[in-house]
Design a protein around this motif. Structure first.
Motif, PDB file in Angstrom:
ATOM      1  N   UNK A  84       0.827  -1.206   0.000  1.00  0.00           N
ATOM      2  CA  UNK A  84       0.000   0.000   0.000  1.00  0.00           C
ATOM      3  C   UNK A  84       0.858   1.250   0.000  1.00  0.00           C
ATOM      4  N   UNK A  85       1.821   1.289   0.892  1.00  0.00           N
ATOM      5  CA  UNK A  85       2.676   2.469   1.012  1.00  0.00           C
ATOM      6  C   UNK A  85       3.514   2.680  -0.245  1.00  0.00           C
ATOM      7  N   UNK A  86       4.160   1.626  -0.708  1.00  0.00           N
ATOM      8  CA  UNK A  86       5.070   1.747  -1.841  1.00  0.00           C
ATOM      9  C   UNK A  86       4.378   2.132  -3.132  1.00  0.00           C
ATOM     10  N   UNK A 116      -0.744   6.719   1.852  1.00  0.00           N
ATOM     11  CA  UNK A 116       0.557   6.596   2.508  1.00  0.00           C
ATOM     12  C   UNK A 116       0.399   6.513   4.013  1.00  0.00           C
ATOM     13  N   UNK A 117      -0.400   7.410   4.551  1.00  0.00           N
ATOM     14  CA  UNK A 117      -0.599   7.450   5.994  1.00  0.00           C
ATOM     15  C   UNK A 117      -1.233   6.178   6.526  1.00  0.00           C
ATOM     16  N   UNK A 118      -2.224   5.635   5.786  1.00  0.00           N
ATOM     17  CA  UNK A 118      -2.858   4.382   6.191  1.00  0.00           C
ATOM     18  C   UNK A 118      -1.818   3.261   6.239  1.00  0.00           C
ATOM     19  N   UNK A 119      -0.985   3.190   5.211  1.00  0.00           N
ATOM     20  CA  UNK A 119       0.016   2.129   5.135  1.00  0.00           C
ATOM     21  C   UNK A 119       1.048   2.208   6.236  1.00  0.00           C
ATOM     22  N   UNK A 120       1.611   3.382   6.451  1.00  0.00           N
ATOM     23  CA  UNK A 120       2.660   3.497   7.468  1.00  0.00           C
ATOM     24  C   UNK A 120       2.063   3.426   8.870  1.00  0.00           C
ATOM     25  N   UNK A 121       0.745   3.704   8.985  1.00  0.00           N
ATOM     26  CA  UNK A 121       0.087   3.581  10.281  1.00  0.00           C
ATOM     27  C   UNK A 121       0.096   2.154  10.789  1.00  0.00           C
ATOM     28  N   UNK A 122       0.001   1.198   9.883  1.00  0.00           N
ATOM     29  CA  UNK A 122       0.034  -0.199  10.288  1.00  0.00           C
ATOM     30  C   UNK A 122       1.406  -0.822  10.261  1.00  0.00           C
ATOM     31  N   UNK A 123       2.359  -0.132   9.667  1.00  0.00           N
ATOM     32  CA  UNK A 123       3.697  -0.698   9.476  1.00  0.00           C
ATOM     33  C   UNK A 123       4.496  -0.812  10.754  1.00  0.00           C
TER      34      UNK A 123
END
Length: 434
Positions: A84-86, A116-123
């Motif tokens: 998602x992030x990438x 981006x924010x959703x992806x890094x939020x779970x990372x």
């Protein structure tokens, strides 16, 4: 353990690279290409507002991915966050600008920042848990700090590439197409990160907890987020308060020079980018050292010591930038990020140790990311407004100091958790100790 650390570090580094590439572009590119207007300051504020969007939605990503991470395991969630992030970051490099499609350009930009924010939020939660739950040597602080090293490593890659591009390309060429290169590189980085993460095994602590729950026929926690708010409010509050100050300090010391230095002091952008790059290298080296130290001394002494040093240095930092001496401008962020390393390195072990295995992903991720909203998310906008109101960078130092005092209090009243086994950590909400 080496494979787990490598997978967590590399994947999280790639995600932070994507995040900081956007942050760097928001300071030097997006105000011109996506938010043009008669007042450059308005364009900068609008661009930094899209930067804040990536922080505001992080808790949502933490809640969503934390839910699945606690129910189905850590590994598959980490693969999803990476994709998602990438892919969202790579898509930024393909966007047409305001000149091409008008208002749709900033709308699409904000939408991708949202993803981006959703992806890094779970990372972060998954990466920290994979490392700390896999350690059997009593070195959780050190191994967890390697996940924290991903932030300055990602910053180094992002600012390093932007520095190289601004130094080798003419200004017109950089603004026309050169700025897209750091984002398009994400396609390659996603492929590398995905290959590494697909080979990762599940967290042994999570698997053990699943087997015990099944053997005892324990009822599954259906809504981890609600469970955390019902039973671990204090732990969640301590997680947020213990991280806000270090997050703001990271922004002020690492990225503030890009705005304050260039817009208010008239420093060359190349000097400001070089200062951020050097600071990232310094923090990369310092984080594992403080991570190892927090295994020996405990999480609390290292974090509190770093916060007190940050309060003192925040005013020295502004004075060094105000001098406009190139050498002082170059080393000021580096000294600051070494201090931040003391606050930041233990976080990947300190926060997960506050919660039990069955809701650890949700509790740790949401606590960490909520702090990001109130910390780094609004720090750029608050800093700019403080300078506009006071015409002095020392007002920003005061703002940072206030948040670091909050961090000192939260860490001070928290229970020391460095010697508790991860299978037992968070069994009871942390009691205050004085």
């Amino acid at each position: 353990m080496k494979r787990v650390v490598a997978a967590s570090f590399v994947g999280t580094t790639l995600e932070y690279y994507d995040f900081f590439a956007y942050s760097t572009a928001a300071s030097i590119v997006f105000p011109v290409l996506f938010f043009p207007g008669s007042d450059p300051a308005i364009g900068l504020i609008l661009a930094l507002s899209t930067y804040a969007v990536g922080y505001v939605v992080r808790p949502l990503g933490a809640a969503v991915f934390g839910h699945f991470g606690d129910k189905i395991g850590r590994k598959n969630v980490l693969v999803t966050t990476l994709l998602l992030m990438g892919l969202a970051s790579a898509a930024v490099g393909l966007l047409p600008t305001y000149e091409n499609i008008g208002i749709w350009a900033p709308i699409l930009l904000v939408s991708l920042r949202f993803l981006q924010g959703i992806g890094i939020g779970g990372e972060w939660g998954g990466a920290a848990l994979m490392v700390t739950e896999s350690d059997k040597s009593g070195r959780r602080g050190f191994f967890g700090s390697l996940v924290q090293s991903a932030a300055p490593t990602g910053l180094l890659l992002a600012t390093g590439i932007f520095t190289l591009l601004t130094a080798t390309l003419a200004k017109d060429a950089f603004m026309a197409w050169g700025w897209r290169i750091p984002f398009l590189i994400s396609f390659l980085l996603v492929a590398i990160g995905l290959y590494i993460r697909m080979k990762l095994a599940e967290s042994p602590v999570f698997e053990e907890a699943e087997k015990k729950a099944e053997a005892k026929k324990q009822e599954e926690v259906k809504a981890p987020l609600l469970y955390v708010f019902a039973h671990y409010k204090k732990a969640l509050a301590l997680a947020v308060g213990a991280r806000i100050g270090s997050d703001i300090a990271f922004y002020i010391f690492a990225l503030f020079v890009l705005v304050y230095g260039t817009e208010h002091l008239g420093l060359p952008k190349s000097l400001a980018l070089a200062a951020s790059t050097i600071s990232a290298v310094a923090q990369m080296i310092a984080i594992p050292l403080f991570g190892a130290l927090c295994d020996k001394l405990g999480r609390r002494p290292v974090m509190i010591g770093g916060a007190i040093a940050g309060i003192i240095y925040s005013f020295v930092f502004i004075a060094m930038l105000n001098s406009k001496e190139p050498f002082l401008v170059l080393i000021a962020p580096a000294i600051g990020l070494v201090i931040v390393a003391a606050m930041y390195a233990p976080v990947a072990s300190f926060i997960p140790e506050l919660f039990p295995t069955k809701v650890r992903y949700t509790g740790a991720a949401v606590g960490f990311q909520l702090a990001g909203v109130f910390g780094g998310g609004f720090a750029p906008l608050i800093a700019i407004q403080l300078i506009a109101l006071t015409t002095s960078g020392f007002s920003v130092a005061g703002y940072l100091s206030a948040t670091l005092l909050l961090m000192v209090y939260c860490v001070f009243i928290a229970k020391e958790t460095s010697k508790i086994a991860m299978t037992e950590a968070g069994a009871k909400a942390p009691a205050a100790t004085r």
